[in-house]
Scaffold this motif. Structure first.
Motif, PDB file in Angstrom:
ATOM      1  N   ALA A 151       0.847  -1.183   0.000  1.00 39.48           N
ATOM      2  CA  ALA A 151       0.000   0.000   0.000  1.00 39.48           C
ATOM      3  C   ALA A 151       0.886   1.238   0.000  1.00 39.48           C
ATOM      4  O   ALA A 151       1.924   1.238   0.656  1.00 39.48           O
ATOM      5  CB  ALA A 151      -0.879   0.009   1.244  1.00 39.48           C
ATOM      6  N   PRO A 152       0.446   2.309  -0.682  1.00 38.64           N
ATOM      7  CA  PRO A 152      -0.731   2.344  -1.547  1.00 38.64           C
ATOM      8  C   PRO A 152      -0.409   1.920  -2.981  1.00 38.64           C
ATOM      9  O   PRO A 152       0.703   2.115  -3.437  1.00 38.64           O
ATOM     10  CB  PRO A 152      -1.108   3.837  -1.527  1.00 38.64           C
ATOM     11  N   PRO A 166      16.478   2.343  13.250  1.00 41.98           N
ATOM     12  CA  PRO A 166      15.197   2.484  12.543  1.00 41.98           C
ATOM     13  C   PRO A 166      14.694   3.930  12.546  1.00 41.98           C
ATOM     14  O   PRO A 166      14.962   4.677  13.475  1.00 41.98           O
ATOM     15  CB  PRO A 166      14.231   1.597  13.344  1.00 41.98           C
ATOM     16  N   ARG A 169       8.070   6.546  12.505  1.00 44.27           N
ATOM     17  CA  ARG A 169       7.006   7.096  11.663  1.00 44.27           C
ATOM     18  C   ARG A 169       6.632   8.493  12.141  1.00 44.27           C
ATOM     19  O   ARG A 169       6.946   8.863  13.276  1.00 44.27           O
ATOM     20  CB  ARG A 169       5.765   6.202  11.747  1.00 44.27           C
ATOM     21  N   ALA A 171       4.513  11.417  13.754  1.00 48.67           N
ATOM     22  CA  ALA A 171       3.528  11.416  14.839  1.00 48.67           C
ATOM     23  C   ALA A 171       2.132  11.665  14.263  1.00 48.67           C
ATOM     24  O   ALA A 171       1.144  11.083  14.695  1.00 48.67           O
ATOM     25  CB  ALA A 171       3.881  12.489  15.860  1.00 48.67           C
ATOM     26  N   GLY A 186      11.061   2.693   9.936  1.00 47.93           N
ATOM     27  CA  GLY A 186      11.546   1.444  10.506  1.00 47.93           C
ATOM     28  C   GLY A 186      12.786   1.002   9.769  1.00 47.93           C
ATOM     29  O   GLY A 186      13.717   1.781   9.558  1.00 47.93           O
ATOM     30  N   ARG A 187      12.766  -0.251   9.315  1.00 49.32           N
ATOM     31  CA  ARG A 187      13.860  -0.779   8.491  1.00 49.32           C
ATOM     32  C   ARG A 187      13.378  -0.992   7.071  1.00 49.32           C
ATOM     33  O   ARG A 187      13.774  -1.943   6.404  1.00 49.32           O
ATOM     34  CB  ARG A 187      14.359  -2.098   9.078  1.00 49.32           C
ATOM     35  N   GLN A 188      12.458  -0.129   6.630  1.00 47.51           N
ATOM     36  CA  GLN A 188      11.874  -0.255   5.305  1.00 47.51           C
ATOM     37  C   GLN A 188      11.977   1.068   4.558  1.00 47.51           C
ATOM     38  O   GLN A 188      12.111   2.123   5.163  1.00 47.51           O
ATOM     39  CB  GLN A 188      10.390  -0.631   5.407  1.00 47.51           C
ATOM     40  N   PRO A 195      -0.891   9.863  -5.408  1.00 52.45           N
ATOM     41  CA  PRO A 195      -1.215  10.727  -4.268  1.00 52.45           C
ATOM     42  C   PRO A 195      -2.055   9.947  -3.260  1.00 52.45           C
ATOM     43  O   PRO A 195      -3.016   9.284  -3.652  1.00 52.45           O
ATOM     44  CB  PRO A 195      -2.061  11.846  -4.890  1.00 52.45           C
ATOM     45  N   SER A 196      -1.666   9.994  -2.002  1.00 52.66           N
ATOM     46  CA  SER A 196      -2.408   9.241  -0.982  1.00 52.66           C
ATOM     47  C   SER A 196      -1.979   9.723   0.390  1.00 52.66           C
ATOM     48  O   SER A 196      -0.949  10.377   0.512  1.00 52.66           O
ATOM     49  CB  SER A 196      -2.116   7.745  -1.133  1.00 52.66           C
ATOM     50  N   PRO A 197      -2.744   9.397   1.421  1.00 53.98           N
ATOM     51  CA  PRO A 197      -2.308   9.730   2.771  1.00 53.98           C
ATOM     52  C   PRO A 197      -1.078   8.885   3.132  1.00 53.98           C
ATOM     53  O   PRO A 197      -0.882   7.825   2.549  1.00 53.98           O
ATOM     54  CB  PRO A 197      -3.497   9.327   3.649  1.00 53.98           C
ATOM     55  N   TRP A 200       4.799   7.957   6.631  1.00 53.48           N
ATOM     56  CA  TRP A 200       6.246   7.745   6.601  1.00 53.48           C
ATOM     57  C   TRP A 200       6.960   9.064   6.303  1.00 53.48           C
ATOM     58  O   TRP A 200       6.504   9.840   5.471  1.00 53.48           O
ATOM     59  CB  TRP A 200       6.610   6.712   5.526  1.00 53.48           C
TER      60      TRP A 200
ATOM     61  N   GLY B  27      -0.471  -5.242  -5.124  1.00 47.97           N
ATOM     62  CA  GLY B  27      -0.724  -4.059  -4.310  1.00 47.97           C
ATOM     63  C   GLY B  27      -2.092  -3.437  -4.507  1.00 47.97           C
ATOM     64  O   GLY B  27      -2.372  -2.389  -3.953  1.00 47.97           O
ATOM     65  N   ILE B 135      -7.532   5.557  -5.160  1.00 45.97           N
ATOM     66  CA  ILE B 135      -6.099   5.861  -5.079  1.00 45.97           C
ATOM     67  C   ILE B 135      -5.494   5.903  -6.487  1.00 45.97           C
ATOM     68  O   ILE B 135      -4.712   6.786  -6.820  1.00 45.97           O
ATOM     69  CB  ILE B 135      -5.360   4.823  -4.198  1.00 45.97           C
ATOM     70  N   GLU B 230       8.702  -2.633  16.565  1.00 45.75           N
ATOM     71  CA  GLU B 230       8.360  -2.244  15.223  1.00 45.75           C
ATOM     72  C   GLU B 230       7.686  -3.432  14.541  1.00 45.75           C
ATOM     73  O   GLU B 230       8.114  -4.570  14.695  1.00 45.75           O
ATOM     74  CB  GLU B 230       9.709  -1.860  14.599  1.00 45.75           C
ATOM     75  N   LEU B 232       6.822  -5.104  11.025  1.00 44.84           N
ATOM     76  CA  LEU B 232       7.098  -5.057   9.588  1.00 44.84           C
ATOM     77  C   LEU B 232       5.776  -5.010   8.825  1.00 44.84           C
ATOM     78  O   LEU B 232       4.812  -5.662   9.210  1.00 44.84           O
ATOM     79  CB  LEU B 232       7.844  -6.324   9.161  1.00 44.84           C
ATOM     80  N   ALA B 245      -2.027   5.249  15.997  1.00 38.43           N
ATOM     81  CA  ALA B 245      -1.843   6.288  17.001  1.00 38.43           C
ATOM     82  C   ALA B 245      -3.102   7.143  17.102  1.00 38.43           C
ATOM     83  O   ALA B 245      -3.839   7.284  16.139  1.00 38.43           O
ATOM     84  CB  ALA B 245      -0.653   7.154  16.603  1.00 38.43           C
ATOM     85  N   GLY B 257      -5.561  -0.348   1.780  1.00 37.34           N
ATOM     86  CA  GLY B 257      -4.253  -0.727   1.269  1.00 37.34           C
ATOM     87  C   GLY B 257      -3.950  -2.136   1.716  1.00 37.34           C
ATOM     88  O   GLY B 257      -4.299  -2.512   2.841  1.00 37.34           O
ATOM     89  N   VAL B 258      -3.313  -2.952   0.861  1.00 38.82           N
ATOM     90  CA  VAL B 258      -3.186  -4.375   1.180  1.00 38.82           C
ATOM     91  C   VAL B 258      -2.176  -4.651   2.283  1.00 38.82           C
ATOM     92  O   VAL B 258      -2.184  -5.720   2.882  1.00 38.82           O
ATOM     93  CB  VAL B 258      -2.849  -5.216  -0.071  1.00 38.82           C
ATOM     94  N   THR B 259      -1.267  -3.680   2.549  1.00 42.48           N
ATOM     95  CA  THR B 259      -0.296  -3.894   3.619  1.00 42.48           C
ATOM     96  C   THR B 259      -0.425  -2.805   4.671  1.00 42.48           C
ATOM     97  O   THR B 259      -0.877  -1.699   4.384  1.00 42.48           O
ATOM     98  CB  THR B 259       1.153  -3.867   3.088  1.00 42.48           C
ATOM     99  N   ALA B 260      -0.043  -3.126   5.891  1.00 40.49           N
ATOM    100  CA  ALA B 260      -0.029  -2.140   6.968  1.00 40.49           C
ATOM    101  C   ALA B 260       0.921  -2.627   8.051  1.00 40.49           C
ATOM    102  O   ALA B 260       1.328  -3.798   8.055  1.00 40.49           O
ATOM    103  CB  ALA B 260      -1.427  -1.929   7.544  1.00 40.49           C
TER     104      ALA B 260
END
Lengths: 265, 328
Positions: A151-152, A166, A169, A171, A186-188, A195-197, A200, B27, B135, B230, B232, B245, B257-260
């Motif tokens: 995503a996205p 790491p 993200r 706040a 993180g480690r990504q 365009p998207s919310p 990161w 995705g 999207i 964390e 992944l 949060a 979205g397919v991942t989170a």
């Protein structure tokens, strides 16, 4: 489809190198365990390929990521026990070290770092105890392997650059992230295709188009491919603005693909 | 010239189907009708394949006019449905003559109404589905004046001397309460919430206006993650209940979205997701815990009811010499 070996229905089950856990009435999650990151990643993607290949009755979707595989299905035409036993059977058949199927491709991706293109670069540098230049050097200094499309919109999700720790993200997530934004958390790391919310931190932005809605699949890259980010100046933006990611396959990278396979093995 | 259905009052309306299957590994989320049950029933009432394109009308009034005689079915949230001013039932097939205005107004108790046409209409597809993906910018909302090309003309059915409804097919109509009960099963990461996980069931949650087909944001006494560390990114199912949060609960829906990277506390059941597709901002939700077996049984019962309806429709159509359309 018959039950392969009559596994019990309780969760999670341990089957060789994966645990399989219920994930609602229409999904299961298989997670690689006891393997290093590279082997875990390779196993969950091979498992996704295997599941696609058996054309599971009622199977909808597979989402292999870093160390986990989500399997979605229609529980009115199959059931958890059946999907579970197919997963366990395929995991056992593949073993802990399945071979990669397609040779990786290598993309060189131009990025304008910092400023309005990467508004979080100063904050990330401060959090890592580095200068902005050092963050850019680390982000653009090594090949980053695409681990999954997420995503996205099929975003290429890669390993993080070799930062000392790491990256937290944001706040408060942004309601809109510009397409082509290059981010890490993180480690990504990731390129945001549309365009998207997003939550990161943004380090920079590439002028090239990431997706092509008229091709199938709409992405030029796939898991296992590598990206190398290359810093460019804001003045160079227009030179790349008409290009898509598919135009940026590095043929030298293709010639070196044997090395890449060795490296990943 | 092809026969058309012209949109006269657009409101918020999109061309939908049941969604994009098999593309999550690239995705792309499933998307598709938010209330899958009502969408399925609308198509089945028209003798269509349940995956055929149909209209999803959200919240606001809608009107359209066909250029030929058609048969429609309107399902989903309670609304006032009229043909040329005459009241028509929801959840039954309704004949419409060429040039007559179909109106759907006063959508209430729920959020979305589905309107299917016998034979369906032409629709652009992306990766096998016409379902909008906001999207990707695919499948924009329809505008007043847009024309949909009909695939089949239906012979006239209306009895010349009587306005009584032609059909009594007893379609399975779900409840549309003012306060909703949504079924969930345990999520794979329930343990990460410790004792706070049960807050999900202790008190109702209120749906905020920042809710859509991607996810619903709920206010209430939210559970808290008790573990650190964390997570992944990994695949998350449609229906995942997460606590990002802040003080809101996030329930992922079909456009998610397919991942989170958040732990999954609970997962809304398949029948619960259709209900959730109808909940309006401001309404309250109480979550009800179900076992996996209970959830699967409820979904199968709902789908069996649709299968039974399909055979009643076939019998009725055969008796009236209505030719069932082929394909999707």
């Amino acid at each position: 489809m018959s039950h392969v070996n009559g596994l019990p229905k309780k969760s999670p089950d341990m089957n060789g190198n994966v645990t399989i856990t219920d994930c609602g009435d229409s999904a299961l999650v298989a997670k690689a365990v006891g393997l290093d990151a590279e082997a875990a990643w390779r196993l969950v993607h091979a498992l996704a390929d295997a599941l696609d290949a058996v054309r599971l009755t009622g199977g909808h979707d597979v989402v292999p990521t870093y160390d986990a595989l989500l399997v979605e299905f229609d529980c009115t035409s199959t059931d958890h026990a059946t999907v579970r036993s197919v997963l366990a059977h395929e995991a056992a058949r593949l073993g802990p070290h399945p071979e990669p199927i397609t040779p990786p491709r290598h993309f060189v991706v131009p990025v304008v770092y910092g400023g309005e293109y990467g508004p979080d670069l100063p904050e990330v540098a401060a959090q890592l105890g580095l200068s902005e230049g050092e963050v850019v050097e680390l982000h653009s200094g090594s090949d980053l392997t695409v681990r999954c499309l997420g995503a996205p919109a099929g975003a290429p999700m890669t390993d993080g650059p070799p930062f000392p720790k790491p990256v937290p993200r944001l706040a408060s997530p942004r309601t809109r992230v510009d397409p082509g934004s290059v981010a890490a958390a993180g480690r990504q790391a990731v390129i945001c295709p549309m365009p998207s919310p997003g939550g990161w931190p943004l380090l920079g932005r590439t002028p090239v188009r990431i997706l092509d809605l008229h091709s199938d699949p709409i992405t030029a890259y796939q898991p296992g491919d590598t990206f190398r980010f290359r810093p460019i100046t804001p003045q160079q933006w227009d030179e790349y603005a008409d290009l898509s990611l598919a135009d940026l396959v590095d043929s030298a990278g293709l010639a070196n693909s044997a090395d890449l396979v060795d490296h990943h093995g | 010239m092809a026969d058309t259905l012209t949109i006269r009052t657009a409101g918020i309306v999109t061309v939908q189907d049941l969604g994009r299957v098999g593309r999550s590994r690239y995705g792309l989320p499933a998307n598709g009708a938010a209330d899958q049950h009502s969408a399925r029933v609308a198509n089945v009432l028209c003798g269509n394949d349940e995956r055929a394109p149909l209209l999803e009308i959200t919240a606001l009034d809608f009107a359209c006019v066909p250029s030929s005689d058609i048969l429609i079915a309107v399902t989903g949230a309670p609304a006032d449905v009229t043909v040329e001013g005459g009241v028509r039932p929801q959840w039954e097939p309704v004949p419409v003559r060429a040039g007559e205005t179909v109106k759907v107004s006063g959508i209430r108790q729920g959020l979305r109404v589905y309107l299917a046409v016998l034979g369906s209409f032409e629709a652009d597809r992306l990766q096998g589905s016409c379902a909008p993906d906001t999207i990707l910018g695919f499948g924009p909302a329809l505008s007043t004046g847009d024309e949909l090309v009909l695939r089949t003309a239906c012979p006239p059915l209306d009895h010349p001397f009587s306005r009584i409804p032609l059909f009594r097919l007893k379609a399975p109509v779900p409840p549309f309460p003012t306060s909703w009960t949504i079924d969930v099963t345990d999520g794979p990461d329930r343990a990460e919430f410790g004792d706070t996980g049960r807050r999900l069931f202790d008190a109702p949650f209120t749906v905020t206006p920042r809710s859509n087909h991607i996810g619903l944001r709920l206010q209430g006494e939210v559970p808290r993650r008790v573990t650190k560390g964390e997570v992944l990114s990994r695949g998350v199912p449609i229906g995942a209940v997460e606590v990002p949060a802040g003080d809101e609960l996030l329930v992922l829906h079909r456009g998610r979205g397919v991942t989170a990277g958040y732990p999954v506390l609970a997962v809304v059941t398949a029948t619960g997701l259709s209900a959730l597709g109808q909940v309006r901002p401001g309404q309250t939700i109480s979550f009800r815990h179900r076992t996996l077996d209970q959830a699967v049984a409820a979904h199968r019962a709902q789908r069996n009811a649709i299968d039974a309806l399909r055979s009643r429709v076939r019998t009725a159509f055969d008796a009236l010499r209505i030719r069932a359309p082929a394909g999707t």
